[in-house]
Write a protein that holds these residues in place. Structure first.
Motif, PDB file in Angstrom:
ATOM      1  N   ASP A 171      38.634  45.428  49.982  1.00 34.27           N
ATOM      2  CA  ASP A 171      39.430  45.518  48.588  1.00 34.27           C
ATOM      3  C   ASP A 171      40.349  46.779  49.514  1.00 34.27           C
ATOM      4  OD1 ASP A 171      37.540  44.859  47.541  1.00 34.27           O
ATOM      5  OD2 ASP A 171      36.054  46.708  46.960  1.00 34.27           O
ATOM      6  N   ARG A 203      42.670  46.289  51.997  1.00 33.57           N
ATOM      7  CA  ARG A 203      43.980  45.064  51.967  1.00 33.57           C
ATOM      8  C   ARG A 203      44.401  44.217  50.701  1.00 33.57           C
ATOM      9  NH1 ARG A 203      40.744  40.508  55.155  1.00 33.57           N
ATOM     10  NH2 ARG A 203      43.021  40.038  55.052  1.00 33.57           N
ATOM     11  N   SER A 204      43.604  44.416  49.876  1.00 30.12           N
ATOM     12  CA  SER A 204      44.429  43.732  48.457  1.00 30.12           C
ATOM     13  C   SER A 204      44.917  44.862  47.416  1.00 30.12           C
ATOM     14  CB  SER A 204      43.134  43.420  47.529  1.00 30.12           C
ATOM     15  OG  SER A 204      42.844  44.310  46.790  1.00 30.12           O
ATOM     16  N   ARG A 225      40.332  40.590  44.556  1.00 38.37           N
ATOM     17  CA  ARG A 225      39.909  40.840  46.027  1.00 38.37           C
ATOM     18  C   ARG A 225      40.523  39.438  46.493  1.00 38.37           C
ATOM     19  NH1 ARG A 225      34.198  43.307  45.337  1.00 38.37           N
ATOM     20  NH2 ARG A 225      34.146  45.259  45.640  1.00 38.37           N
ATOM     21  N   SER A 226      41.099  38.724  45.669  1.00 40.94           N
ATOM     22  CA  SER A 226      41.206  37.188  45.978  1.00 40.94           C
ATOM     23  C   SER A 226      42.653  37.457  47.167  1.00 40.94           C
ATOM     24  CB  SER A 226      41.369  36.314  45.312  1.00 40.94           C
ATOM     25  OG  SER A 226      41.977  34.808  45.153  1.00 40.94           O
ATOM     26  N   LEU A 227      42.244  36.589  48.197  1.00 40.31           N
ATOM     27  CA  LEU A 227      43.336  36.272  49.392  1.00 40.31           C
ATOM     28  C   LEU A 227      43.819  35.866  49.161  1.00 40.31           C
ATOM     29  CD1 LEU A 227      42.353  38.487  52.535  1.00 40.31           C
ATOM     30  CD2 LEU A 227      43.213  39.156  50.749  1.00 40.31           C
ATOM     31  N   LYS A 232      50.664  44.844  50.143  1.00 38.78           N
ATOM     32  CA  LYS A 232      49.196  44.905  50.921  1.00 38.78           C
ATOM     33  C   LYS A 232      49.338  43.476  50.791  1.00 38.78           C
ATOM     34  CE  LYS A 232      46.914  47.741  51.000  1.00 38.78           C
ATOM     35  NZ  LYS A 232      46.930  49.245  51.657  1.00 38.78           N
ATOM     36  N   THR A 233      48.227  42.491  51.306  1.00 33.56           N
ATOM     37  CA  THR A 233      48.011  41.311  51.509  1.00 33.56           C
ATOM     38  C   THR A 233      48.086  40.517  51.016  1.00 33.56           C
ATOM     39  OG1 THR A 233      46.301  42.381  53.736  1.00 33.56           O
ATOM     40  CG2 THR A 233      46.040  39.912  53.299  1.00 33.56           C
ATOM     41  N   ASN A 234      47.762  40.483  49.228  1.00 32.69           N
ATOM     42  CA  ASN A 234      47.483  39.120  48.807  1.00 32.69           C
ATOM     43  C   ASN A 234      48.415  39.499  47.439  1.00 32.69           C
ATOM     44  OD1 ASN A 234      46.354  41.638  47.728  1.00 32.69           O
ATOM     45  ND2 ASN A 234      44.758  40.336  46.935  1.00 32.69           N
TER      46      ASN A 234
END
Length: 842
Positions: free
Chosen positions: A433, A435-436, A466-468, A599-601
């Motif tokens: 959460d 990281r997203s 939440r999907s990366l 963020k990551t995604n």
């Protein structure tokens, strides 16, 4: 070997009765088998290099047991290991620089923690009484052999220990027996531990063919004595700390420990007969087998870990069905970031992954709320050591089931504790959460409404974000700007409720969302909407906002228009390669981007307002341009197309008995986004003149030919056939997917129209160009002519009327005045075709 074991059992049995008659003992001793060695004590003494260990046995009162009686398994170390220990930094720091400086409690620990009941070979030590793999076992260490007396300076600093700041306290680090961790060949084979794993567990050169107790190698095993077995170690058998103790005392992990100290408290273990209180240290945790969810005052813990890292007899689940000692087969694992890794994560650097947390809380971990701190800590805990070894890193999941993304080169050290392994790592492993793109929402205290809206009690949007594997551009609105939302459902209301405005706010007493509802014209309050829950009226509006403000996929600098998750078109305003504003089809002007985080995604961007969707249905827009007879307007450019739709009954109000359209909606559109190419009045006339479609007058005034009469066709059937020709013409001018000037570029992109080819049972295609300033269309008729080598032409959209945004909205009541939520919807982008043009499918 079987005979050998029989003799040792007999020999050990004899010693148990030799307690009073020396002559008999000596007689039996003289008749023992030649292979049976001396007693445990004599063996150590006769070696000549175990003087310290013999002294240890005498000082702890085990001389008689080790010399004459008992059935013992003992892990021992020669004098050279003691000398190495006395020179170690830890011993020097504590003043243990020689044997005579060791306190009695330390001597007890050195001896009893390496004693196991009953005489057992290494092979037998690897098995439980039920035949299972025995990875951990308890020792003969007495729980109260060593109880530290701690002062406030040595206590964890939190509100629970603050009440003892003026006192000393006897504090057990845990009130369960200590355990040994056995890396024996049979154990490692059963648990599928590899040589690669052993490198990270016990150091370079470690092998599954060798035998280890914790990280100490057993250099000689199964030494047979009259009253037991001895196993020689390459260092002193000092049972390590539990995981919590190691983390507390390891300087490289002080930042992580500082956070972890928030979530522990002293719990009364027992009161002695003279009234002295002994406490144990407990960590708040949510495990099944050893939970601690409320503090000593009965309040719910401020935050919880997955499990108590200080519990010696750790087991994450409930006990197994065959044994009450489920701890024997496994232990925990923790991946703990070093201070450097924590500083790199929690940084003023805008590129740091935890920069949003750093900014939200003034650059101090002490300001980070308990729940966020607990979320970060617990994500570094895994329930199983066996399933968390380096050979599993490629598929390793955290406790929430998401990829850990840990690699072997992230490990900078390891420590085998008595209840788990601690891997020191060079990166922070925040929960998914954080990281997203919803991470900033979860940590920013100014985004509480959005945070609640994403959660389980409202829109449950977090499962999507939440999907990366997807890329998101998530536009979020701080609490102070969650106002002036034009309620789309209220367009179907009457009186002062029609076209009302929502100002959202947080109810701090209930931690719920509510909205002050205002009349759009006067600004007067007409009530407060508190209908939350996953099916509540507020949730319907909040879902609409979240769908409108979430873009899926990459964005391209300079491209203006995009389609959101909810299919709504929104416009981005660029300054170079930076998004500086966004605008929904219902916003009068762009809304500024006031902050952003990568963020990551994807990216999270803060807006100082709410993006609005178009307030107009397609019916409403067509009607506005259908002349005086339809709307009183002098603009009649859509009149012929509107009249055909109206005549064919394509606009509907109540698609079912339980829902209704606000205004009217085009009946064959689903919840998606579309492009509508309107042939102007001249275009419709051209299609009629070319015999493509009949006029409305032709349908109404048609008559049957003699052939039709002979075939038994009646007049109404013929009218219906002609209407279907008109409907198929109308439907061919509507395609799936919104083509917007300034949107995604297309070069003869193929899209499906709404007209079915009955021969192939597929929808006729439309071919579209969009270059940022114009839309050109190649219809199926001309596309086929081009394939045949004939001339063809593309149709331009009008420069006068294009990019008109519409939304057909269905609400959850047959009476729109009683609606509370959105049932379904479709979005359309409307373009007028150039004069005299229409689209032809065959």
């Amino acid at each position: 070997m079987k005979i050998h074991r029989l003799y040792i059992v007999i020999g050990l049995g004899l010693t148990l009765f030799a307690t009073s008659c020396t002559d008999r003992f000596e007689e039996e001793e003289n008749n023992e088998p030649a292979w049976l060695g001396p007693n445990v004590y004599d063996y150590l003494e006769q070696r000549g290099d175990c003087r310290y260990f013999c002294q240890l046995i005498r000082d702890c009162g085990y001389y008689e047991s080790m010399k004459r009686t008992g059935s013992n398994t003992l892990f021992f170390s020669p004098d050279s290991c003691f000398e190495t220990f006395f020179r170690s930094a830890d011993a020097v720091n504590k003043g243990y620089t020689s044997y005579d400086k060791l306190p009695q409690s330390m001597k007890y620990m050195m001896l009893r923690s390496c004693m196991v009941e009953n005489a057992q070979l290494i092979e037998r030590l690897s098995k439980t009484d039920h035949g299972g793999t025995l990875f951990r076992r308890t020792t003969m260490m007495e729980l109260e052999d060593t109880i530290p007396v701690v002062t406030y300076a040595d206590m964890p600093h939190n509100i629970y220990f603050d009440r003892y700041k003026d006192d000393e306290m006897k504090l057990l680090m845990d009130a369960s027996p200590w355990t040994l961790v056995q890396f024996f060949p049979d154990v490692m084979s059963a648990l599928k531990i590899t040589d690669k794993d052993m490198k990270y567990i016990c150091g370079d050169g470690a092998s599954i063919d060798r035998t280890y107790l914790f990280q100490s190698r057993i250099v000689r095993q199964d030494i047979t004595c009259k009253n037991g077995y001895l196993h020689e170690l390459d260092r002193i058998c000092m049972v390590p700390d539990n995981m919590a103790g190691y983390i507390r005392n390891e300087n490289r992990l002080s930042t992580f420990n500082h956070l972890m100290d928030r979530f522990c408290e002293p719990v009364l273990y027992r009161t002695t007969v003279d009234g002295e209180r002994i406490y144990e240290l407990r960590y708040f945790n949510e495990s099944v087998s050893h939970p601690h969810r409320t503090d000593i005052d009965g309040r719910i813990a401020p935050g919880m870990l997955y499990f108590d890292p200080g519990w010696n007899l750790y087991q994450y689940g409930s006990s197994g069905t065959n044994s009450n000692n489920a701890y024997e087969g496994d232990m925990a694992a923790m991946f703990v970031p070093t201070n450097e890794a924590m500083a790199e994560y929690f940084s003023a650097d805008p590129n740091a992954e935890g920069h949003d947390i750093y900014e939200s809380f003034g650059g101090s971990w002490d300001n980070v709320p308990d729940q966020i701190a607990a979320d970060l800590l617990k994500n570094h805990q895994l329930s199983s050591f066996v399933n968390s070894t380096p050979s599993h890193f490629g598929t390793l999941k955290d406790m929430a089931g998401y990829d850990m993304e840990i690699k072997e080169d992230n490990i900078v050290g390891s420590y085998v504790a008595r209840n788990g392994i601690v891997y020191l790592i060079n990166k922070v492993l925040p929960p998914l959460d954080y990281r997203s793109v919803m991470g900033p929402v979860k940590v920013d205290q100014g985004l509480k409404i959005f945070n609640l809206a994403m959660g389980d009690n409202y829109c449950q949007f977090q499962y999507y974000l939440r999907s990366l594997k997807s890329t998101f551009n998530f536009f979020v609105t701080p609490d102070e700007y969650m106002k002036d939302y034009l309620d789309p459902i209220s367009a179907g209301y009457s009186g002062v409720r029609m076209n009302s405005i929502y100002d959202f706010r947080l109810n701090t007493n209930t931690n719920t969302i509510e909205a002050v509802v205002r009349n759009a014209a006067t600004g007067d309050s007409i009530g407060i909407n508190t209908s939350g829950g996953i099916s509540g009226a507020l949730t319907s509006r909040l879902t609409d906002i979240l769908n409108q403000q979430t873009l899926v996929g990459e964005i391209i600098p300079g491209q203006e228009w995009y389609i959101t998750k909810g299919y709504a078109p929104i416009r981005l305003v660029w300054a170079g390669d930076k998004v500086v504003a966004a605008q929904g089809a219902g916003n009068a002007s762009p809304i500024d981007v006031i902050d952003e985080y990568d963020k990551t995604n994807g990216a999270t961007r803060y807006l100082n307002g709410i993006l609005r969707t178009s307030p107009y249905s397609m019916y409403n827009i067509l009607r506005q341009h259908a002349g005086a007879s339809a709307s009183g307007s002098v603009d009649d450019k859509f009149k012929a197309f509107y009249d055909m739709c109206e005549y064919c009954g394509l606009f509907e109000k109540n698609p079912t008995t339980t829902c209704a359209a606000i205004d009217y909606r085009l009946s064959f559109l689903s919840q998606y986004h579309y492009s509508v190419y309107i042939p102007g009045n001249d275009g419709v006339e051209a299609a009629i003149g070319d015999g493509i479609i009949p006029s409305i007058s032709d349908i109404e005034n048609c008559s049957l030919t003699s052939e039709e009469e002979a075939a038994g066709l009646d007049l109404e059937e013929k009218r219906e056939m002609l209407r279907q020709r008109m409907i198929r013409f109308i439907r061919y001018h509507i395609q799936d997917y919104s083509i917007i000037i300034g949107g995604q570029n297309e070069n003869e992109g193929q899209f499906l129209s709404s007209t079915l080819n009955t021969a192939t049972n597929k929808f006729y295609p439309i071919y579209v160009d969009q270059d940022g300033s114009n839309v050109r269309i190649l219809d199926n008729y001309n596309y086929q002519r081009r394939r045949q080598g004939l001339s063809f032409e593309k149709v331009d959209v009008s420069s006068e009327l294009n990019n008109i945004m519409a939304r057909d909205l269905i609400v959850n009541s047959a009476a729109t005045t009683a609606a509370t939520g959105i049932e379904t919807y479709s979005y359309s982008v409307i373009h007028l075709l150039e004069d005299g043009k229409y689209l032809r499918f065959e």
